[in-house]
Scaffold this active site. Sequence first.
Site, PDB file in Angstrom:
ATOM      1  N   HIS A 148      -7.977  41.211  -8.866  1.00 38.38           N
ATOM      2  CA  HIS A 148      -8.814  42.206  -9.529  1.00 38.38           C
ATOM      3  C   HIS A 148      -9.587  41.541 -10.663  1.00 38.38           C
ATOM      4  O   HIS A 148      -8.992  40.854 -11.498  1.00 38.38           O
ATOM      5  CB  HIS A 148      -7.943  43.345 -10.052  1.00 38.38           C
ATOM      6  CG  HIS A 148      -7.482  44.278  -8.971  1.00 38.38           C
ATOM      7  ND1 HIS A 148      -7.484  43.914  -7.654  1.00 38.38           N
ATOM      8  CD2 HIS A 148      -7.004  45.537  -9.011  1.00 38.38           C
ATOM      9  CE1 HIS A 148      -7.037  44.931  -6.924  1.00 38.38           C
ATOM     10  NE2 HIS A 148      -6.731  45.919  -7.729  1.00 38.38           N
ATOM     11  N   ARG A 422      -4.535  45.303   2.355  1.00 33.28           N
ATOM     12  CA  ARG A 422      -4.889  46.639   1.873  1.00 33.28           C
ATOM     13  C   ARG A 422      -6.225  47.036   2.469  1.00 33.28           C
ATOM     14  O   ARG A 422      -7.165  46.244   2.492  1.00 33.28           O
ATOM     15  CB  ARG A 422      -4.966  46.688   0.347  1.00 33.28           C
ATOM     16  CG  ARG A 422      -5.261  48.111  -0.161  1.00 33.28           C
ATOM     17  CD  ARG A 422      -5.143  48.235  -1.664  1.00 33.28           C
ATOM     18  NE  ARG A 422      -6.251  47.647  -2.366  1.00 33.28           N
ATOM     19  CZ  ARG A 422      -6.856  48.216  -3.435  1.00 33.28           C
ATOM     20  NH1 ARG A 422      -6.433  49.373  -3.882  1.00 33.28           N
ATOM     21  NH2 ARG A 422      -7.849  47.599  -4.038  1.00 33.28           N
ATOM     22  N   GLU A 536      -3.312  57.587  -5.355  1.00 28.50           N
ATOM     23  CA  GLU A 536      -4.075  57.104  -6.515  1.00 28.50           C
ATOM     24  C   GLU A 536      -4.584  58.200  -7.429  1.00 28.50           C
ATOM     25  O   GLU A 536      -4.467  58.082  -8.648  1.00 28.50           O
ATOM     26  CB  GLU A 536      -5.261  56.261  -6.028  1.00 28.50           C
ATOM     27  CG  GLU A 536      -4.842  55.061  -5.202  1.00 28.50           C
ATOM     28  CD  GLU A 536      -6.029  54.314  -4.628  1.00 28.50           C
ATOM     29  OE1 GLU A 536      -6.651  53.547  -5.383  1.00 28.50           O
ATOM     30  OE2 GLU A 536      -6.327  54.500  -3.447  1.00 28.50           O
ATOM     31  N   ASP A 576      -6.965  54.683 -10.875  1.00 26.28           N
ATOM     32  CA  ASP A 576      -7.805  55.803 -10.476  1.00 26.28           C
ATOM     33  C   ASP A 576      -7.249  57.129 -10.979  1.00 26.28           C
ATOM     34  O   ASP A 576      -8.010  58.052 -11.258  1.00 26.28           O
ATOM     35  CB  ASP A 576      -7.968  55.827  -8.958  1.00 26.28           C
ATOM     36  CG  ASP A 576      -8.973  54.791  -8.482  1.00 26.28           C
ATOM     37  OD1 ASP A 576     -10.173  54.976  -8.732  1.00 26.28           O
ATOM     38  OD2 ASP A 576      -8.552  53.792  -7.885  1.00 26.28           O
ATOM     39  N   ARG A 614      -0.186  48.565 -11.341  1.00 29.03           N
ATOM     40  CA  ARG A 614      -0.489  48.539 -12.771  1.00 29.03           C
ATOM     41  C   ARG A 614      -1.524  47.470 -13.075  1.00 29.03           C
ATOM     42  O   ARG A 614      -1.460  46.366 -12.544  1.00 29.03           O
ATOM     43  CB  ARG A 614       0.781  48.241 -13.590  1.00 29.03           C
ATOM     44  CG  ARG A 614       1.912  49.198 -13.331  1.00 29.03           C
ATOM     45  CD  ARG A 614       3.181  48.785 -14.068  1.00 29.03           C
ATOM     46  NE  ARG A 614       3.086  49.075 -15.499  1.00 29.03           N
ATOM     47  CZ  ARG A 614       3.128  48.164 -16.443  1.00 29.03           C
ATOM     48  NH1 ARG A 614       3.231  46.890 -16.128  1.00 29.03           N
ATOM     49  NH2 ARG A 614       3.065  48.509 -17.715  1.00 29.03           N
ATOM     50  N   ARG A 746     -15.203  51.603  -9.719  1.00 28.47           N
ATOM     51  CA  ARG A 746     -13.838  51.103  -9.752  1.00 28.47           C
ATOM     52  C   ARG A 746     -13.290  51.194 -11.173  1.00 28.47           C
ATOM     53  O   ARG A 746     -14.027  51.123 -12.162  1.00 28.47           O
ATOM     54  CB  ARG A 746     -13.770  49.675  -9.229  1.00 28.47           C
ATOM     55  CG  ARG A 746     -14.041  49.605  -7.732  1.00 28.47           C
ATOM     56  CD  ARG A 746     -13.623  48.275  -7.142  1.00 28.47           C
ATOM     57  NE  ARG A 746     -13.797  48.300  -5.694  1.00 28.47           N
ATOM     58  CZ  ARG A 746     -12.899  48.763  -4.832  1.00 28.47           C
ATOM     59  NH1 ARG A 746     -11.771  49.259  -5.273  1.00 28.47           N
ATOM     60  NH2 ARG A 746     -13.136  48.743  -3.539  1.00 28.47           N
TER      61      ARG A 746
END
Length: 918
Positions: A148, A422, A536, A576, A614, A746
């Site tokens: 990320h 994913r 989410e 989210d 997290r 995002r």
Amino acid sequence: MNETQQQRLSANIHLLGNVLGETIIEQEGHAIFELEEQIRALSKRWRTGDPEAGAAIKALMPGLIDDLPRALAVLKAFTTYFQLVNLAEDEQRVEILRDRALEAQTTGVPMRETLAESVAKLRDEGLSEAEVQHILDELFIVPVLTAHPTETKRQTILAKMATLSDTLEHITTPGLLPSEERELMEQLREDIVLLWQSDETRDRPPTVLDEVRTGLYFFEVTIFHLIPKIYEELERVLAEVFPGAEFRIPPFLRYGSWIGGDRDGNPFVTLAVTEETLRTMKETVLKQYNLAVDDLYQHLIPAVTRVEISDELRESIAADLKLVPENEVEVLERFRMEPYRQKLIMMFRRLRATRAENERPWDDRARNSRAYRHVDEFMRDLRIIERSLLANNGERLARGRLAALIRQVEVFGFHLATLDMRQHSARQREAVAEIFASYSIFADYQALAEPDKINVLTREIGSARPLTAQLQFSAPTNETVALLRLMRRAKDEIDEDAVQTYIISMTNTASHVLETLLLAKDAGLLGRIDIAPLFETVSDLDAAPQIMAALFENAAYRRHLELRGQRQQIMIGYSDSNKDGGYLRANWMLFLAQRTLARLCDQYGVKLTLFHGRGGSLGRGGGPANRAILAQPPESVRGRVRLTEQGEVISTRYANMALARRHMEQLVNSVLLTAGRRPRFAQEEAWAQRMDALSDIAFHKYRALVTQPEFLTYFHEATPIDHIGALNIGSRPARRKATQGISDLRAIPWVFAWTQSRVSLPSWYGVGTAVEQWCADGQDASKLAELREMYRQWPLFCTVLDNVQMGLAKADMEIASLYAELTDDATRTAIFSDILDEFQRTERLVLLVVEEDQLLAKEPVLRRSIKVRNPYVDPMNYIQVALLQKLKTERDAERRQQLTAAVLSSVNGIAAGLQNTG
């Protein structure tokens, strides 16, 4: 931090700052150095309450922005300063840990948040040896590294900072000779010059494989070498706390990765990239084994003239020699008097052959008879050496480096880290719909009602007929099917743990899970992988128990669970849910979902593993991981947890060996304690009712803000959100779809933008209104007393409010007001006035509940760090605001490009100063 420790830190910062000052003068000249010092002095005065100093900084900005090279040099100065300060603070943390460890050794009282403390607590709770062994047998801890995009530093900079850290540690070692100190100072100066001349930001986005290599860097420098030390420490404390007992410690602590497998919204994660990721991970771990075996070859020198060896080892060597080419036999015969070395030479060469084979595509492999077919063959060779040593007075040798390597092989296999896949739920649904249509099962599967979807999926999962034998569908569907086939091949070609989990983003129906199970069955993966729904949003978290109950009642899914040993992995998303419902609502819904899901799994006899998605920032579930784990519902963790470690959190936790060890111990400590006798609270139901009320008020306050017509204008004009996507810190686009709303934005850029503008809105907004309305602005004494009781006694509420304090302390409304000036009066009045009011309300009422007169009163080191950092971060915010203001009116394309590059430099510097991105 005591006075001695503070003096050490100050001395290190002073040393690094002086060398940086010399570097600035040497590289840029006195004028830039004096300008930077002028701005820094003004910022310090402004922070002490001098409004004229703030006006003076503002007055400097237009001239500075007109001369961009000077602006960039000033930004570089402050950014580099923070990189060095962060390094000095890390070194100080290590020193403090050492001081605490020495104190614990002297007093006999275990250091907090260590393995020694957790095992002693389990004993003090009255657990027997058998009960502790049962905990160890069920223990399951998997940190999962993700790509990320919140790490602004390139791998090159990370490596250079590691070199600087080593130099600083050596230069502060007492008793250095003058010549040694001179040499180290010259090395320090050279490295800081290199840091000055380097570019922190990339000139292009990293590729997915760039991100893979960055993740592997941390495995190579710390994780691979630290893992056996954690196991060794656990063995030691178990023997110390339970003398005479014998414990078996399975490989409970492993690592996972999303890097190269997370394709949700990232079109660059292709099948070829995923296969190359798997191959690269295998190559990395095989290289580490080669190095370890070579080290053992140098180490294990017992000779048969001094000690016997086992017949098993002798026979193993003879069998290996039959596979050796004739021209190599004579070389190996030279070591016949040192059989362990002889065996290790052949193991080393077998590993090299395995690496050579790994370089070839799976469809074009020339099978090498000397290569290890499977990790079990490598482990068998190590066990043969171990048994021979144990049987021949070599117990100490068997328990040393060899034991460490055996533990590494147990944990890392031939895969290094389990690669999770994913994908968004819509992709599987579209694939199944196309497959059904092509076989005339349903012309429009997506139009079916949910019960009908479940019925057809259940029937097809139970059917023996394949649906995807031929890849004759559209490219997206072919890729979805081929991905699951790739997972099966990875399990066959690498090892069973190479891939274990398929995560379904935005799961909001049971059929989303069954669709994935159908495709997995067709790929030969029924019962061989975990299918993990990811809940989410606030509504998805609320619906999660009903969705899982429907799956547990489903015959096809029950069969899958039986093959998985009745184990279910469920992922919950912190990012989210926060963006959707605000900080308090998200945290409470996550707590409720965990509690309800845990009870549901107990009801159905399913062993739950919660996967916590997290992030590093508070708005994405950040904060101390160990405290967060202990604040979860008692029934939710119970010794089993997966959690993501993202972006800059990875480098913070794993770049330094000592700090990585501390993090690992804290993590294992907290998860061990969740498996013990967890505290039960008689008032928990009453507390839950209060949290329901508080979170509902906070939710409506938050939604009222983000749904205002002016909100999007404010967000885009008063934060650097429109530039963050160009920062080149990740391969994944900032949005799921090409829209301007926040729903498809995002969570990372959402939090990143609020952090840069010093609002930190996702970590506190709505909490003040919730407390104010619930206890009448603190005037209802009985309700205020109830909240204070919750803070003192309930780990969840304590953790939530402590994190809110941290978010408030890192925010700064005076700096935020500078960003607010970038938008028009009406927008500013509608949005920033509300944000400012809520900030002040939240600060006042949180302090009222926690019964303190200042934020972070219980965290003086963190409070001081924020206070000391602010005067150095503020100038970069002033410069960033001036750059954003200039961009609003600049029309020249080349000039706009230069201004944008400067904005990105400021983003990087502010991130370094705040130690937070997204």
